[in-house]
Design a protein around this motif. Structure first.
Motif, PDB file in Angstrom:
ATOM      1  N   ARG A 220       0.942  -1.244  -0.101  1.00  0.00           N
ATOM      2  CA  ARG A 220       0.036  -0.165  -0.010  1.00  0.00           C
ATOM      3  C   ARG A 220       0.807   1.216  -0.140  1.00  0.00           C
ATOM      4  O   ARG A 220       0.431   2.328  -0.750  1.00  0.00           O
ATOM      5  N   VAL A 328     -13.955  -4.340  -1.382  1.00  0.00           N
ATOM      6  CA  VAL A 328     -14.151  -3.003  -1.261  1.00  0.00           C
ATOM      7  C   VAL A 328     -15.248  -2.763   0.084  1.00  0.00           C
ATOM      8  O   VAL A 328     -16.242  -3.386   0.118  1.00  0.00           O
ATOM      9  N   SER A 329     -14.860  -2.106   0.812  1.00  0.00           N
ATOM     10  CA  SER A 329     -15.812  -1.966   2.101  1.00  0.00           C
ATOM     11  C   SER A 329     -17.049  -1.448   2.020  1.00  0.00           C
ATOM     12  O   SER A 329     -16.972  -0.268   1.418  1.00  0.00           O
ATOM     13  N   THR A 332     -17.240   2.149   4.412  1.00  0.00           N
ATOM     14  CA  THR A 332     -16.498   3.158   4.164  1.00  0.00           C
ATOM     15  C   THR A 332     -16.889   3.740   2.477  1.00  0.00           C
ATOM     16  O   THR A 332     -17.047   3.006   1.648  1.00  0.00           O
ATOM     17  N   PHE A 334     -16.812   5.020  -1.273  1.00  0.00           N
ATOM     18  CA  PHE A 334     -15.545   4.528  -2.126  1.00  0.00           C
ATOM     19  C   PHE A 334     -14.737   5.678  -2.475  1.00  0.00           C
ATOM     20  O   PHE A 334     -13.444   5.463  -2.513  1.00  0.00           O
ATOM     21  N   GLU A 336     -13.512   7.667  -0.237  1.00  0.00           N
ATOM     22  CA  GLU A 336     -12.704   7.848   0.896  1.00  0.00           C
ATOM     23  C   GLU A 336     -11.500   6.723   0.739  1.00  0.00           C
ATOM     24  O   GLU A 336     -10.429   6.895   1.310  1.00  0.00           O
ATOM     25  N   SER A 337     -11.858   5.532   0.294  1.00  0.00           N
ATOM     26  CA  SER A 337     -11.085   4.296   0.073  1.00  0.00           C
ATOM     27  C   SER A 337     -10.517   4.047  -1.241  1.00  0.00           C
ATOM     28  O   SER A 337      -9.675   2.996  -1.397  1.00  0.00           O
ATOM     29  N   HIS A 338     -10.832   4.989  -2.257  1.00  0.00           N
ATOM     30  CA  HIS A 338     -10.440   4.570  -3.449  1.00  0.00           C
ATOM     31  C   HIS A 338      -8.714   4.570  -3.677  1.00  0.00           C
ATOM     32  O   HIS A 338      -8.214   3.887  -4.469  1.00  0.00           O
ATOM     33  N   THR A 340      -6.564   3.975  -1.161  1.00  0.00           N
ATOM     34  CA  THR A 340      -5.972   2.854  -0.452  1.00  0.00           C
ATOM     35  C   THR A 340      -6.090   1.738  -1.470  1.00  0.00           C
ATOM     36  O   THR A 340      -5.334   0.749  -1.745  1.00  0.00           O
ATOM     37  N   PHE A 341      -7.502   1.590  -2.164  1.00  0.00           N
ATOM     38  CA  PHE A 341      -7.934   0.135  -2.942  1.00  0.00           C
ATOM     39  C   PHE A 341      -7.082   0.161  -4.112  1.00  0.00           C
ATOM     40  O   PHE A 341      -6.227  -0.812  -4.309  1.00  0.00           O
ATOM     41  N   GLN A 344      -3.081  -0.305  -3.216  1.00  0.00           N
ATOM     42  CA  GLN A 344      -2.607  -1.531  -2.763  1.00  0.00           C
ATOM     43  C   GLN A 344      -2.370  -2.396  -3.899  1.00  0.00           C
ATOM     44  O   GLN A 344      -1.657  -3.116  -3.832  1.00  0.00           O
TER      45      GLN A 344
END
Length: 803
Positions: A220, A328-329, A332, A334, A336-338, A340-341, A344
């Motif tokens: 990550r 994909v959580s 949260t 997406f 905010e998490s894209h 990190t996704f 990674q």
């Protein structure tokens, strides 16, 4: 013996007396027995014929013949035996003498060899002892070497040097295990060597497992670092492109005093360097990840002969990690998490690329490609799902930018990213629809907040931000501050919204796999201007504008937006990398034509309404006056005062062309009102003096138009006067000495081209004296009819005939 021989001789004689068949059979039987063949056929034959006695007879005969032969042989051998016995008796004495001689020799040998044998026994015993000692020394030396290797192996094990420990075990196994003299040591080695290997395998697998856990976090961070570097490189490219555009703009404006310098950017080398790639993974310390535990585990498994099993184990674990990275959580957003996704996944494949290039066959290119295909398919699926849910253009743009950076990053490592870019292109229309919707709201808010007041700028930075940044200035000279702009806050606010739309559109289209996207940006920019902004302005004009001052401000804003539209398309071309000359060559019609025309029409309508209020004073005109008005009628003076006041204010706000079009429309309306007044039923008749007064009024209006010449070009001033053409031509015709010239097509086209002959007939009929019915006011009563009246009567008659 004599008798026997005689019997043998008599037997054949007796046989000869038998028949020839028995003799033949006897010969066959003898031949068979001599050859050792089977007698079965003969036995079966005689029993079949019932004559077994014949066979017995033949057999006895054969036996007797053989007995005689045996006797002859024995007799011959007996003579030889007798001779041999005699020879042996003669040798007996020689043997006895030899025996005594041998006995004496043996006695002498025994007496001599006795001491020698005792010495030999001592020597042999000493030799055996020496061999035993040598063997013992060799065994001790071998055991010492074995124990040294075992001790070294233990030392390597305690220090974690598993490879060296395994090499020691291989040496023990190959050189000492089968040849060790100690069965105890041998049993110990047979038991401990597999245990040590199993212990090393467990330890190295634990280290590898810890590395697998750690590498996920490292992946990550590595992906974020790589994408960050791609973003920094993109920003440098953008800065360079901005400088290039500035240079092109300066060159286009012929600023020859510019100094150009070539700037060299330091190549940071990225994350794909192959320098010193080896067992320790070269520059991994700089990149923040270390493949040493992986390569160590791979090397140990190669040494253990478990290479294929470890390859499979590594691939399966990394595949499971990649699968878990795809999750994909739902807790949260997406948005905010894209990062990190995608970071990674980017870090995962950067590491796999390094392993592929430096791992010595740990993973194959085909396996990496399969993993990448799986990852691309999953990322495309996630993007499709998330994009379908998003209803905010900025969210789509943020994710698109990060995905494009991901594509740039991984393309450097040889991974194909076309499928990802296709997904972005697929949602281009949705993004622009959302962007248009956002701009529609922003424009509506900006227009609703407008107070229809000229914008005050106290500082130069405000002027730069609101005027220069959109090229709204009409002069290159910076004005004195505070500066009152001709437009209200709506103009720069709308310009900012449109510029933001252009930049967002270009940002979405950039780095998406499509090189020439200016046409797409221009298409959506046209929609923004012609549909969104134009529609909002039309709505504003139709519902929110009250009063001449507000209408004038809106018209001024439209003139500013017209200049801004040129900037918008040039700005879009610059951001899209299109040469300005091509953008200027493909410039389209002003997209805000409808709202501009509506604003000017609304302003003209309000001014006409105001003018109509003054034009009602035309009812006070004395149509049968004895003396013509010299200073103009009241209505025209009021109109001119109003128009002069209007122009003094409008010229500070409205551009000359807009002011000219509005005034031209108003003057044309005044002209129509004058003609309409003459046509109206309220005016039953009028005399020449009244017409002369109207002529004075029109001359005042024409003088007003001439006084505006400094504001306009000569041609524009003439156009303003031409707005009064209908009333001017009508009054000129009524005051003409030769009104019949109206019937001449050439003269009519040149001097009366705006007049309708029906209006001319109606108005001309009113210009007459009541007693005389037609032009009775020309001259005094009872006087001779003048030629002008006669000509006008003829004109009316001719026009009536035509109608």
């Amino acid at each position: 013996m004599q008798s026997t021989r005689s019997r043998r001789k008599m037997a054949p004689a007796a046989a000869d007396s038998g028949d020839s068949g028995d003799k033949l059979e006897q010969l066959l039987l003898s031949s068979t027995i001599c050859n050792g063949e089977d007698l079965g056929p003969f036995v079966r034959k005689v029993f079949a014929s019932g004559r077994p006695e014949t066979l017995l007879h033949h057999l006895r005969h054969f036996a007797r013949s053989k007995e005689s032969e045996i006797e002859e042989v024995c007799k011959a051998h007996y003579q030889d035996f007798i001779l041999a016995v005699d020879d042996l008796r003669s040798l007996l004495s020689d043997v006895d003498s030899l025996k005594s001689s041998l006995y004496d020799s043996n006695s002498r040998l025994q007496s001599v060899a006795g001491p020698l044998l005792s010495s030999l026994d001592s020597f042999v015993e000493a030799q055996n002892i020496s061999k035993n000692v040598d063997f013992a020394l060799q065994s001790v030396t071998s055991c010492i070497k074995l124990m040294e290797l075992c001790s070294r192996a233990n030392h390597h094990l305690s220090n974690g040097s598993f490879y060296m420990a395994l090499k020691c075990l291989d040496s023990v196994e190959n050189e000492f295990q089968d040849r060790t003299p100690s069965s105890t040591l041998k049993r110990m080695l047979e038991r401990k060597i597999p245990e040590i290997r199993a212990h090393i395998e467990r330890k190295i697998n634990k280290e590898f497992g810890d590395w697998l856990v750690e590498i996920r976090v490292v992946s990550r961070n590595l992906g974020q670092l790589a994408i960050g570097q791609a973003s920094a490189a993109r920003q440098r490219e953008e800065d360079l492109r901005i400088k290039q555009r500035q240079a092109e703009e300066q060159s286009r404006l012929s600023l020859r005093d510019c100094v150009y310098a070539l700037e060299e950017d330091d190549d940071e080398g990225g994350l794909g360097g192959d320098e010193n790639d080896g067992y320790s993974n070269g520059d991994n310390g700089l990149l923040g990840f270390d493949l040493t535990p992986l390569y160590r585990a791979y090397h140990i498994h190669q040494t253990l002969g478990l290479e294929d099993r470890f390859k499979q184990y590594y691939f399966e674990n990394r595949k499971l990690q990649l699968t878990s990275d795809f999750q994909v959580s739902s807790m949260t957003p997406f948005l905010e998490s894209h990062q990190t996704f995608f970071a990674q996944i980017a870090g995962f494949f950067i590491i796999e690329d390094r392993v592929l290039r430096t791992g010595g066959g740990l993973i194959s290119k085909m396996e990496v490609e399969n993993l990448w295909e799986t990852a691309v398919s999953k990322m495309c699926s996630v993007l499709e799902d998330q994009f379908s849910r998003m209803q905010t253009a900025n969210h789509l743009l943020l994710i698109k930018d990060y995905v494009s950076l991901l594509g740039v990053t991984l393309r450097r490592y040889g991974y194909p990213v076309d499928a990802l870019l296709d997904v972005l292109s697929k949602h281009r229309d949705k993004y622009h629809e959302l962007l248009l919707s956002d701009c529609r709201k922003q424009i509506a808010e900006a227009l609703a907040a407008d107070k229809f007041e000229q914008m005050l700028m106290k500082k130069e930075y405000e002027y730069s931000m609101n005027v220069l940044s959109f090229q709204l200035q009409t002069s290159d000279i910076i004005p004195a501050f505070p500066y009152v702009a001709p437009f209200s806050s709506t103009a720069p606010d709308c310009c900012r919204i449109v510029r933001s739309f252009i930049e967002d559109s270009v940002n979405f289209m950039s780095y998406g796999g499509q090189l020439d996207f200016y046409d797409v940006v221009k298409k959506y920019l046209d929609r923004l201007l012609s549909e969104v902004l134009n529609g909002a302005l039309l709505k504003l004009i139709s519902s929110s504008v009250h009063g001449v001052s507000q209408a004038m401000q809106v018209a001024a804003n439209m003139a500013v937006l017209e200049r801004a539209c040129d900037f918008f398309f040039l700005h879009a071309a610059q951001l899209s990398g299109i040469p300005l000359r091509m953008a200027e060559r493909g410039r389209r019609q002003f997209p805000l034509n409808k709202s501009r025309d509506a604003a000017e029409e609304m302003l003209s309508g309000m001014l006409k309404t105001k003018v109509d209020g003054f034009m009602t004073l035309i009812e006070n005109v004395s149509w049968m006056t004895d003396e013509p008005s010299q200073g103009g009628n009241e209505y025209v003076n009021e109109v001119i005062i109003y128009l002069e006041t209007l122009v003094s204010t409008a010229q500070q706000i409205l551009p000359p062309q807009v002011l000219k079009r509005v005034l031209q429309d108003v003057l044309s309306h005044i002209s129509e009102k004058i003609v309409g007044a003459l046509l109206s039923d309220s005016v039953k008749r009028f005399n020449v003096n009244a017409i002369i007064g109207i002529d004075v009024d029109i001359r005042l209006l024409e003088s007003f138009a001439d006084n505006l010449a400094p504001l306009f070009s000569e041609g524009d001033a003439n156009q303003l006067k031409n707005a009064l053409a209908e009333s001017r031509q009508l009054i000129s015709l009524l005051l003409s000495n030769h009104p019949e010239n109206f019937l001449n097509p050439v003269i009519r086209e040149r001097s009366y081209n705006t007049l309708d002959y029906r209006k001319v007939v109606t108005i001309s009929e009113k210009l007459r004296d009541p007693s005389d019915r037609l032009f009775g006011t020309f001259g005094s009563r009872g006087a001779k009819q003048n030629p002008k009246k006669k000509s006008l009567d003829a004109l009316i008659k001719r026009l009536k005939d035509v109608s």
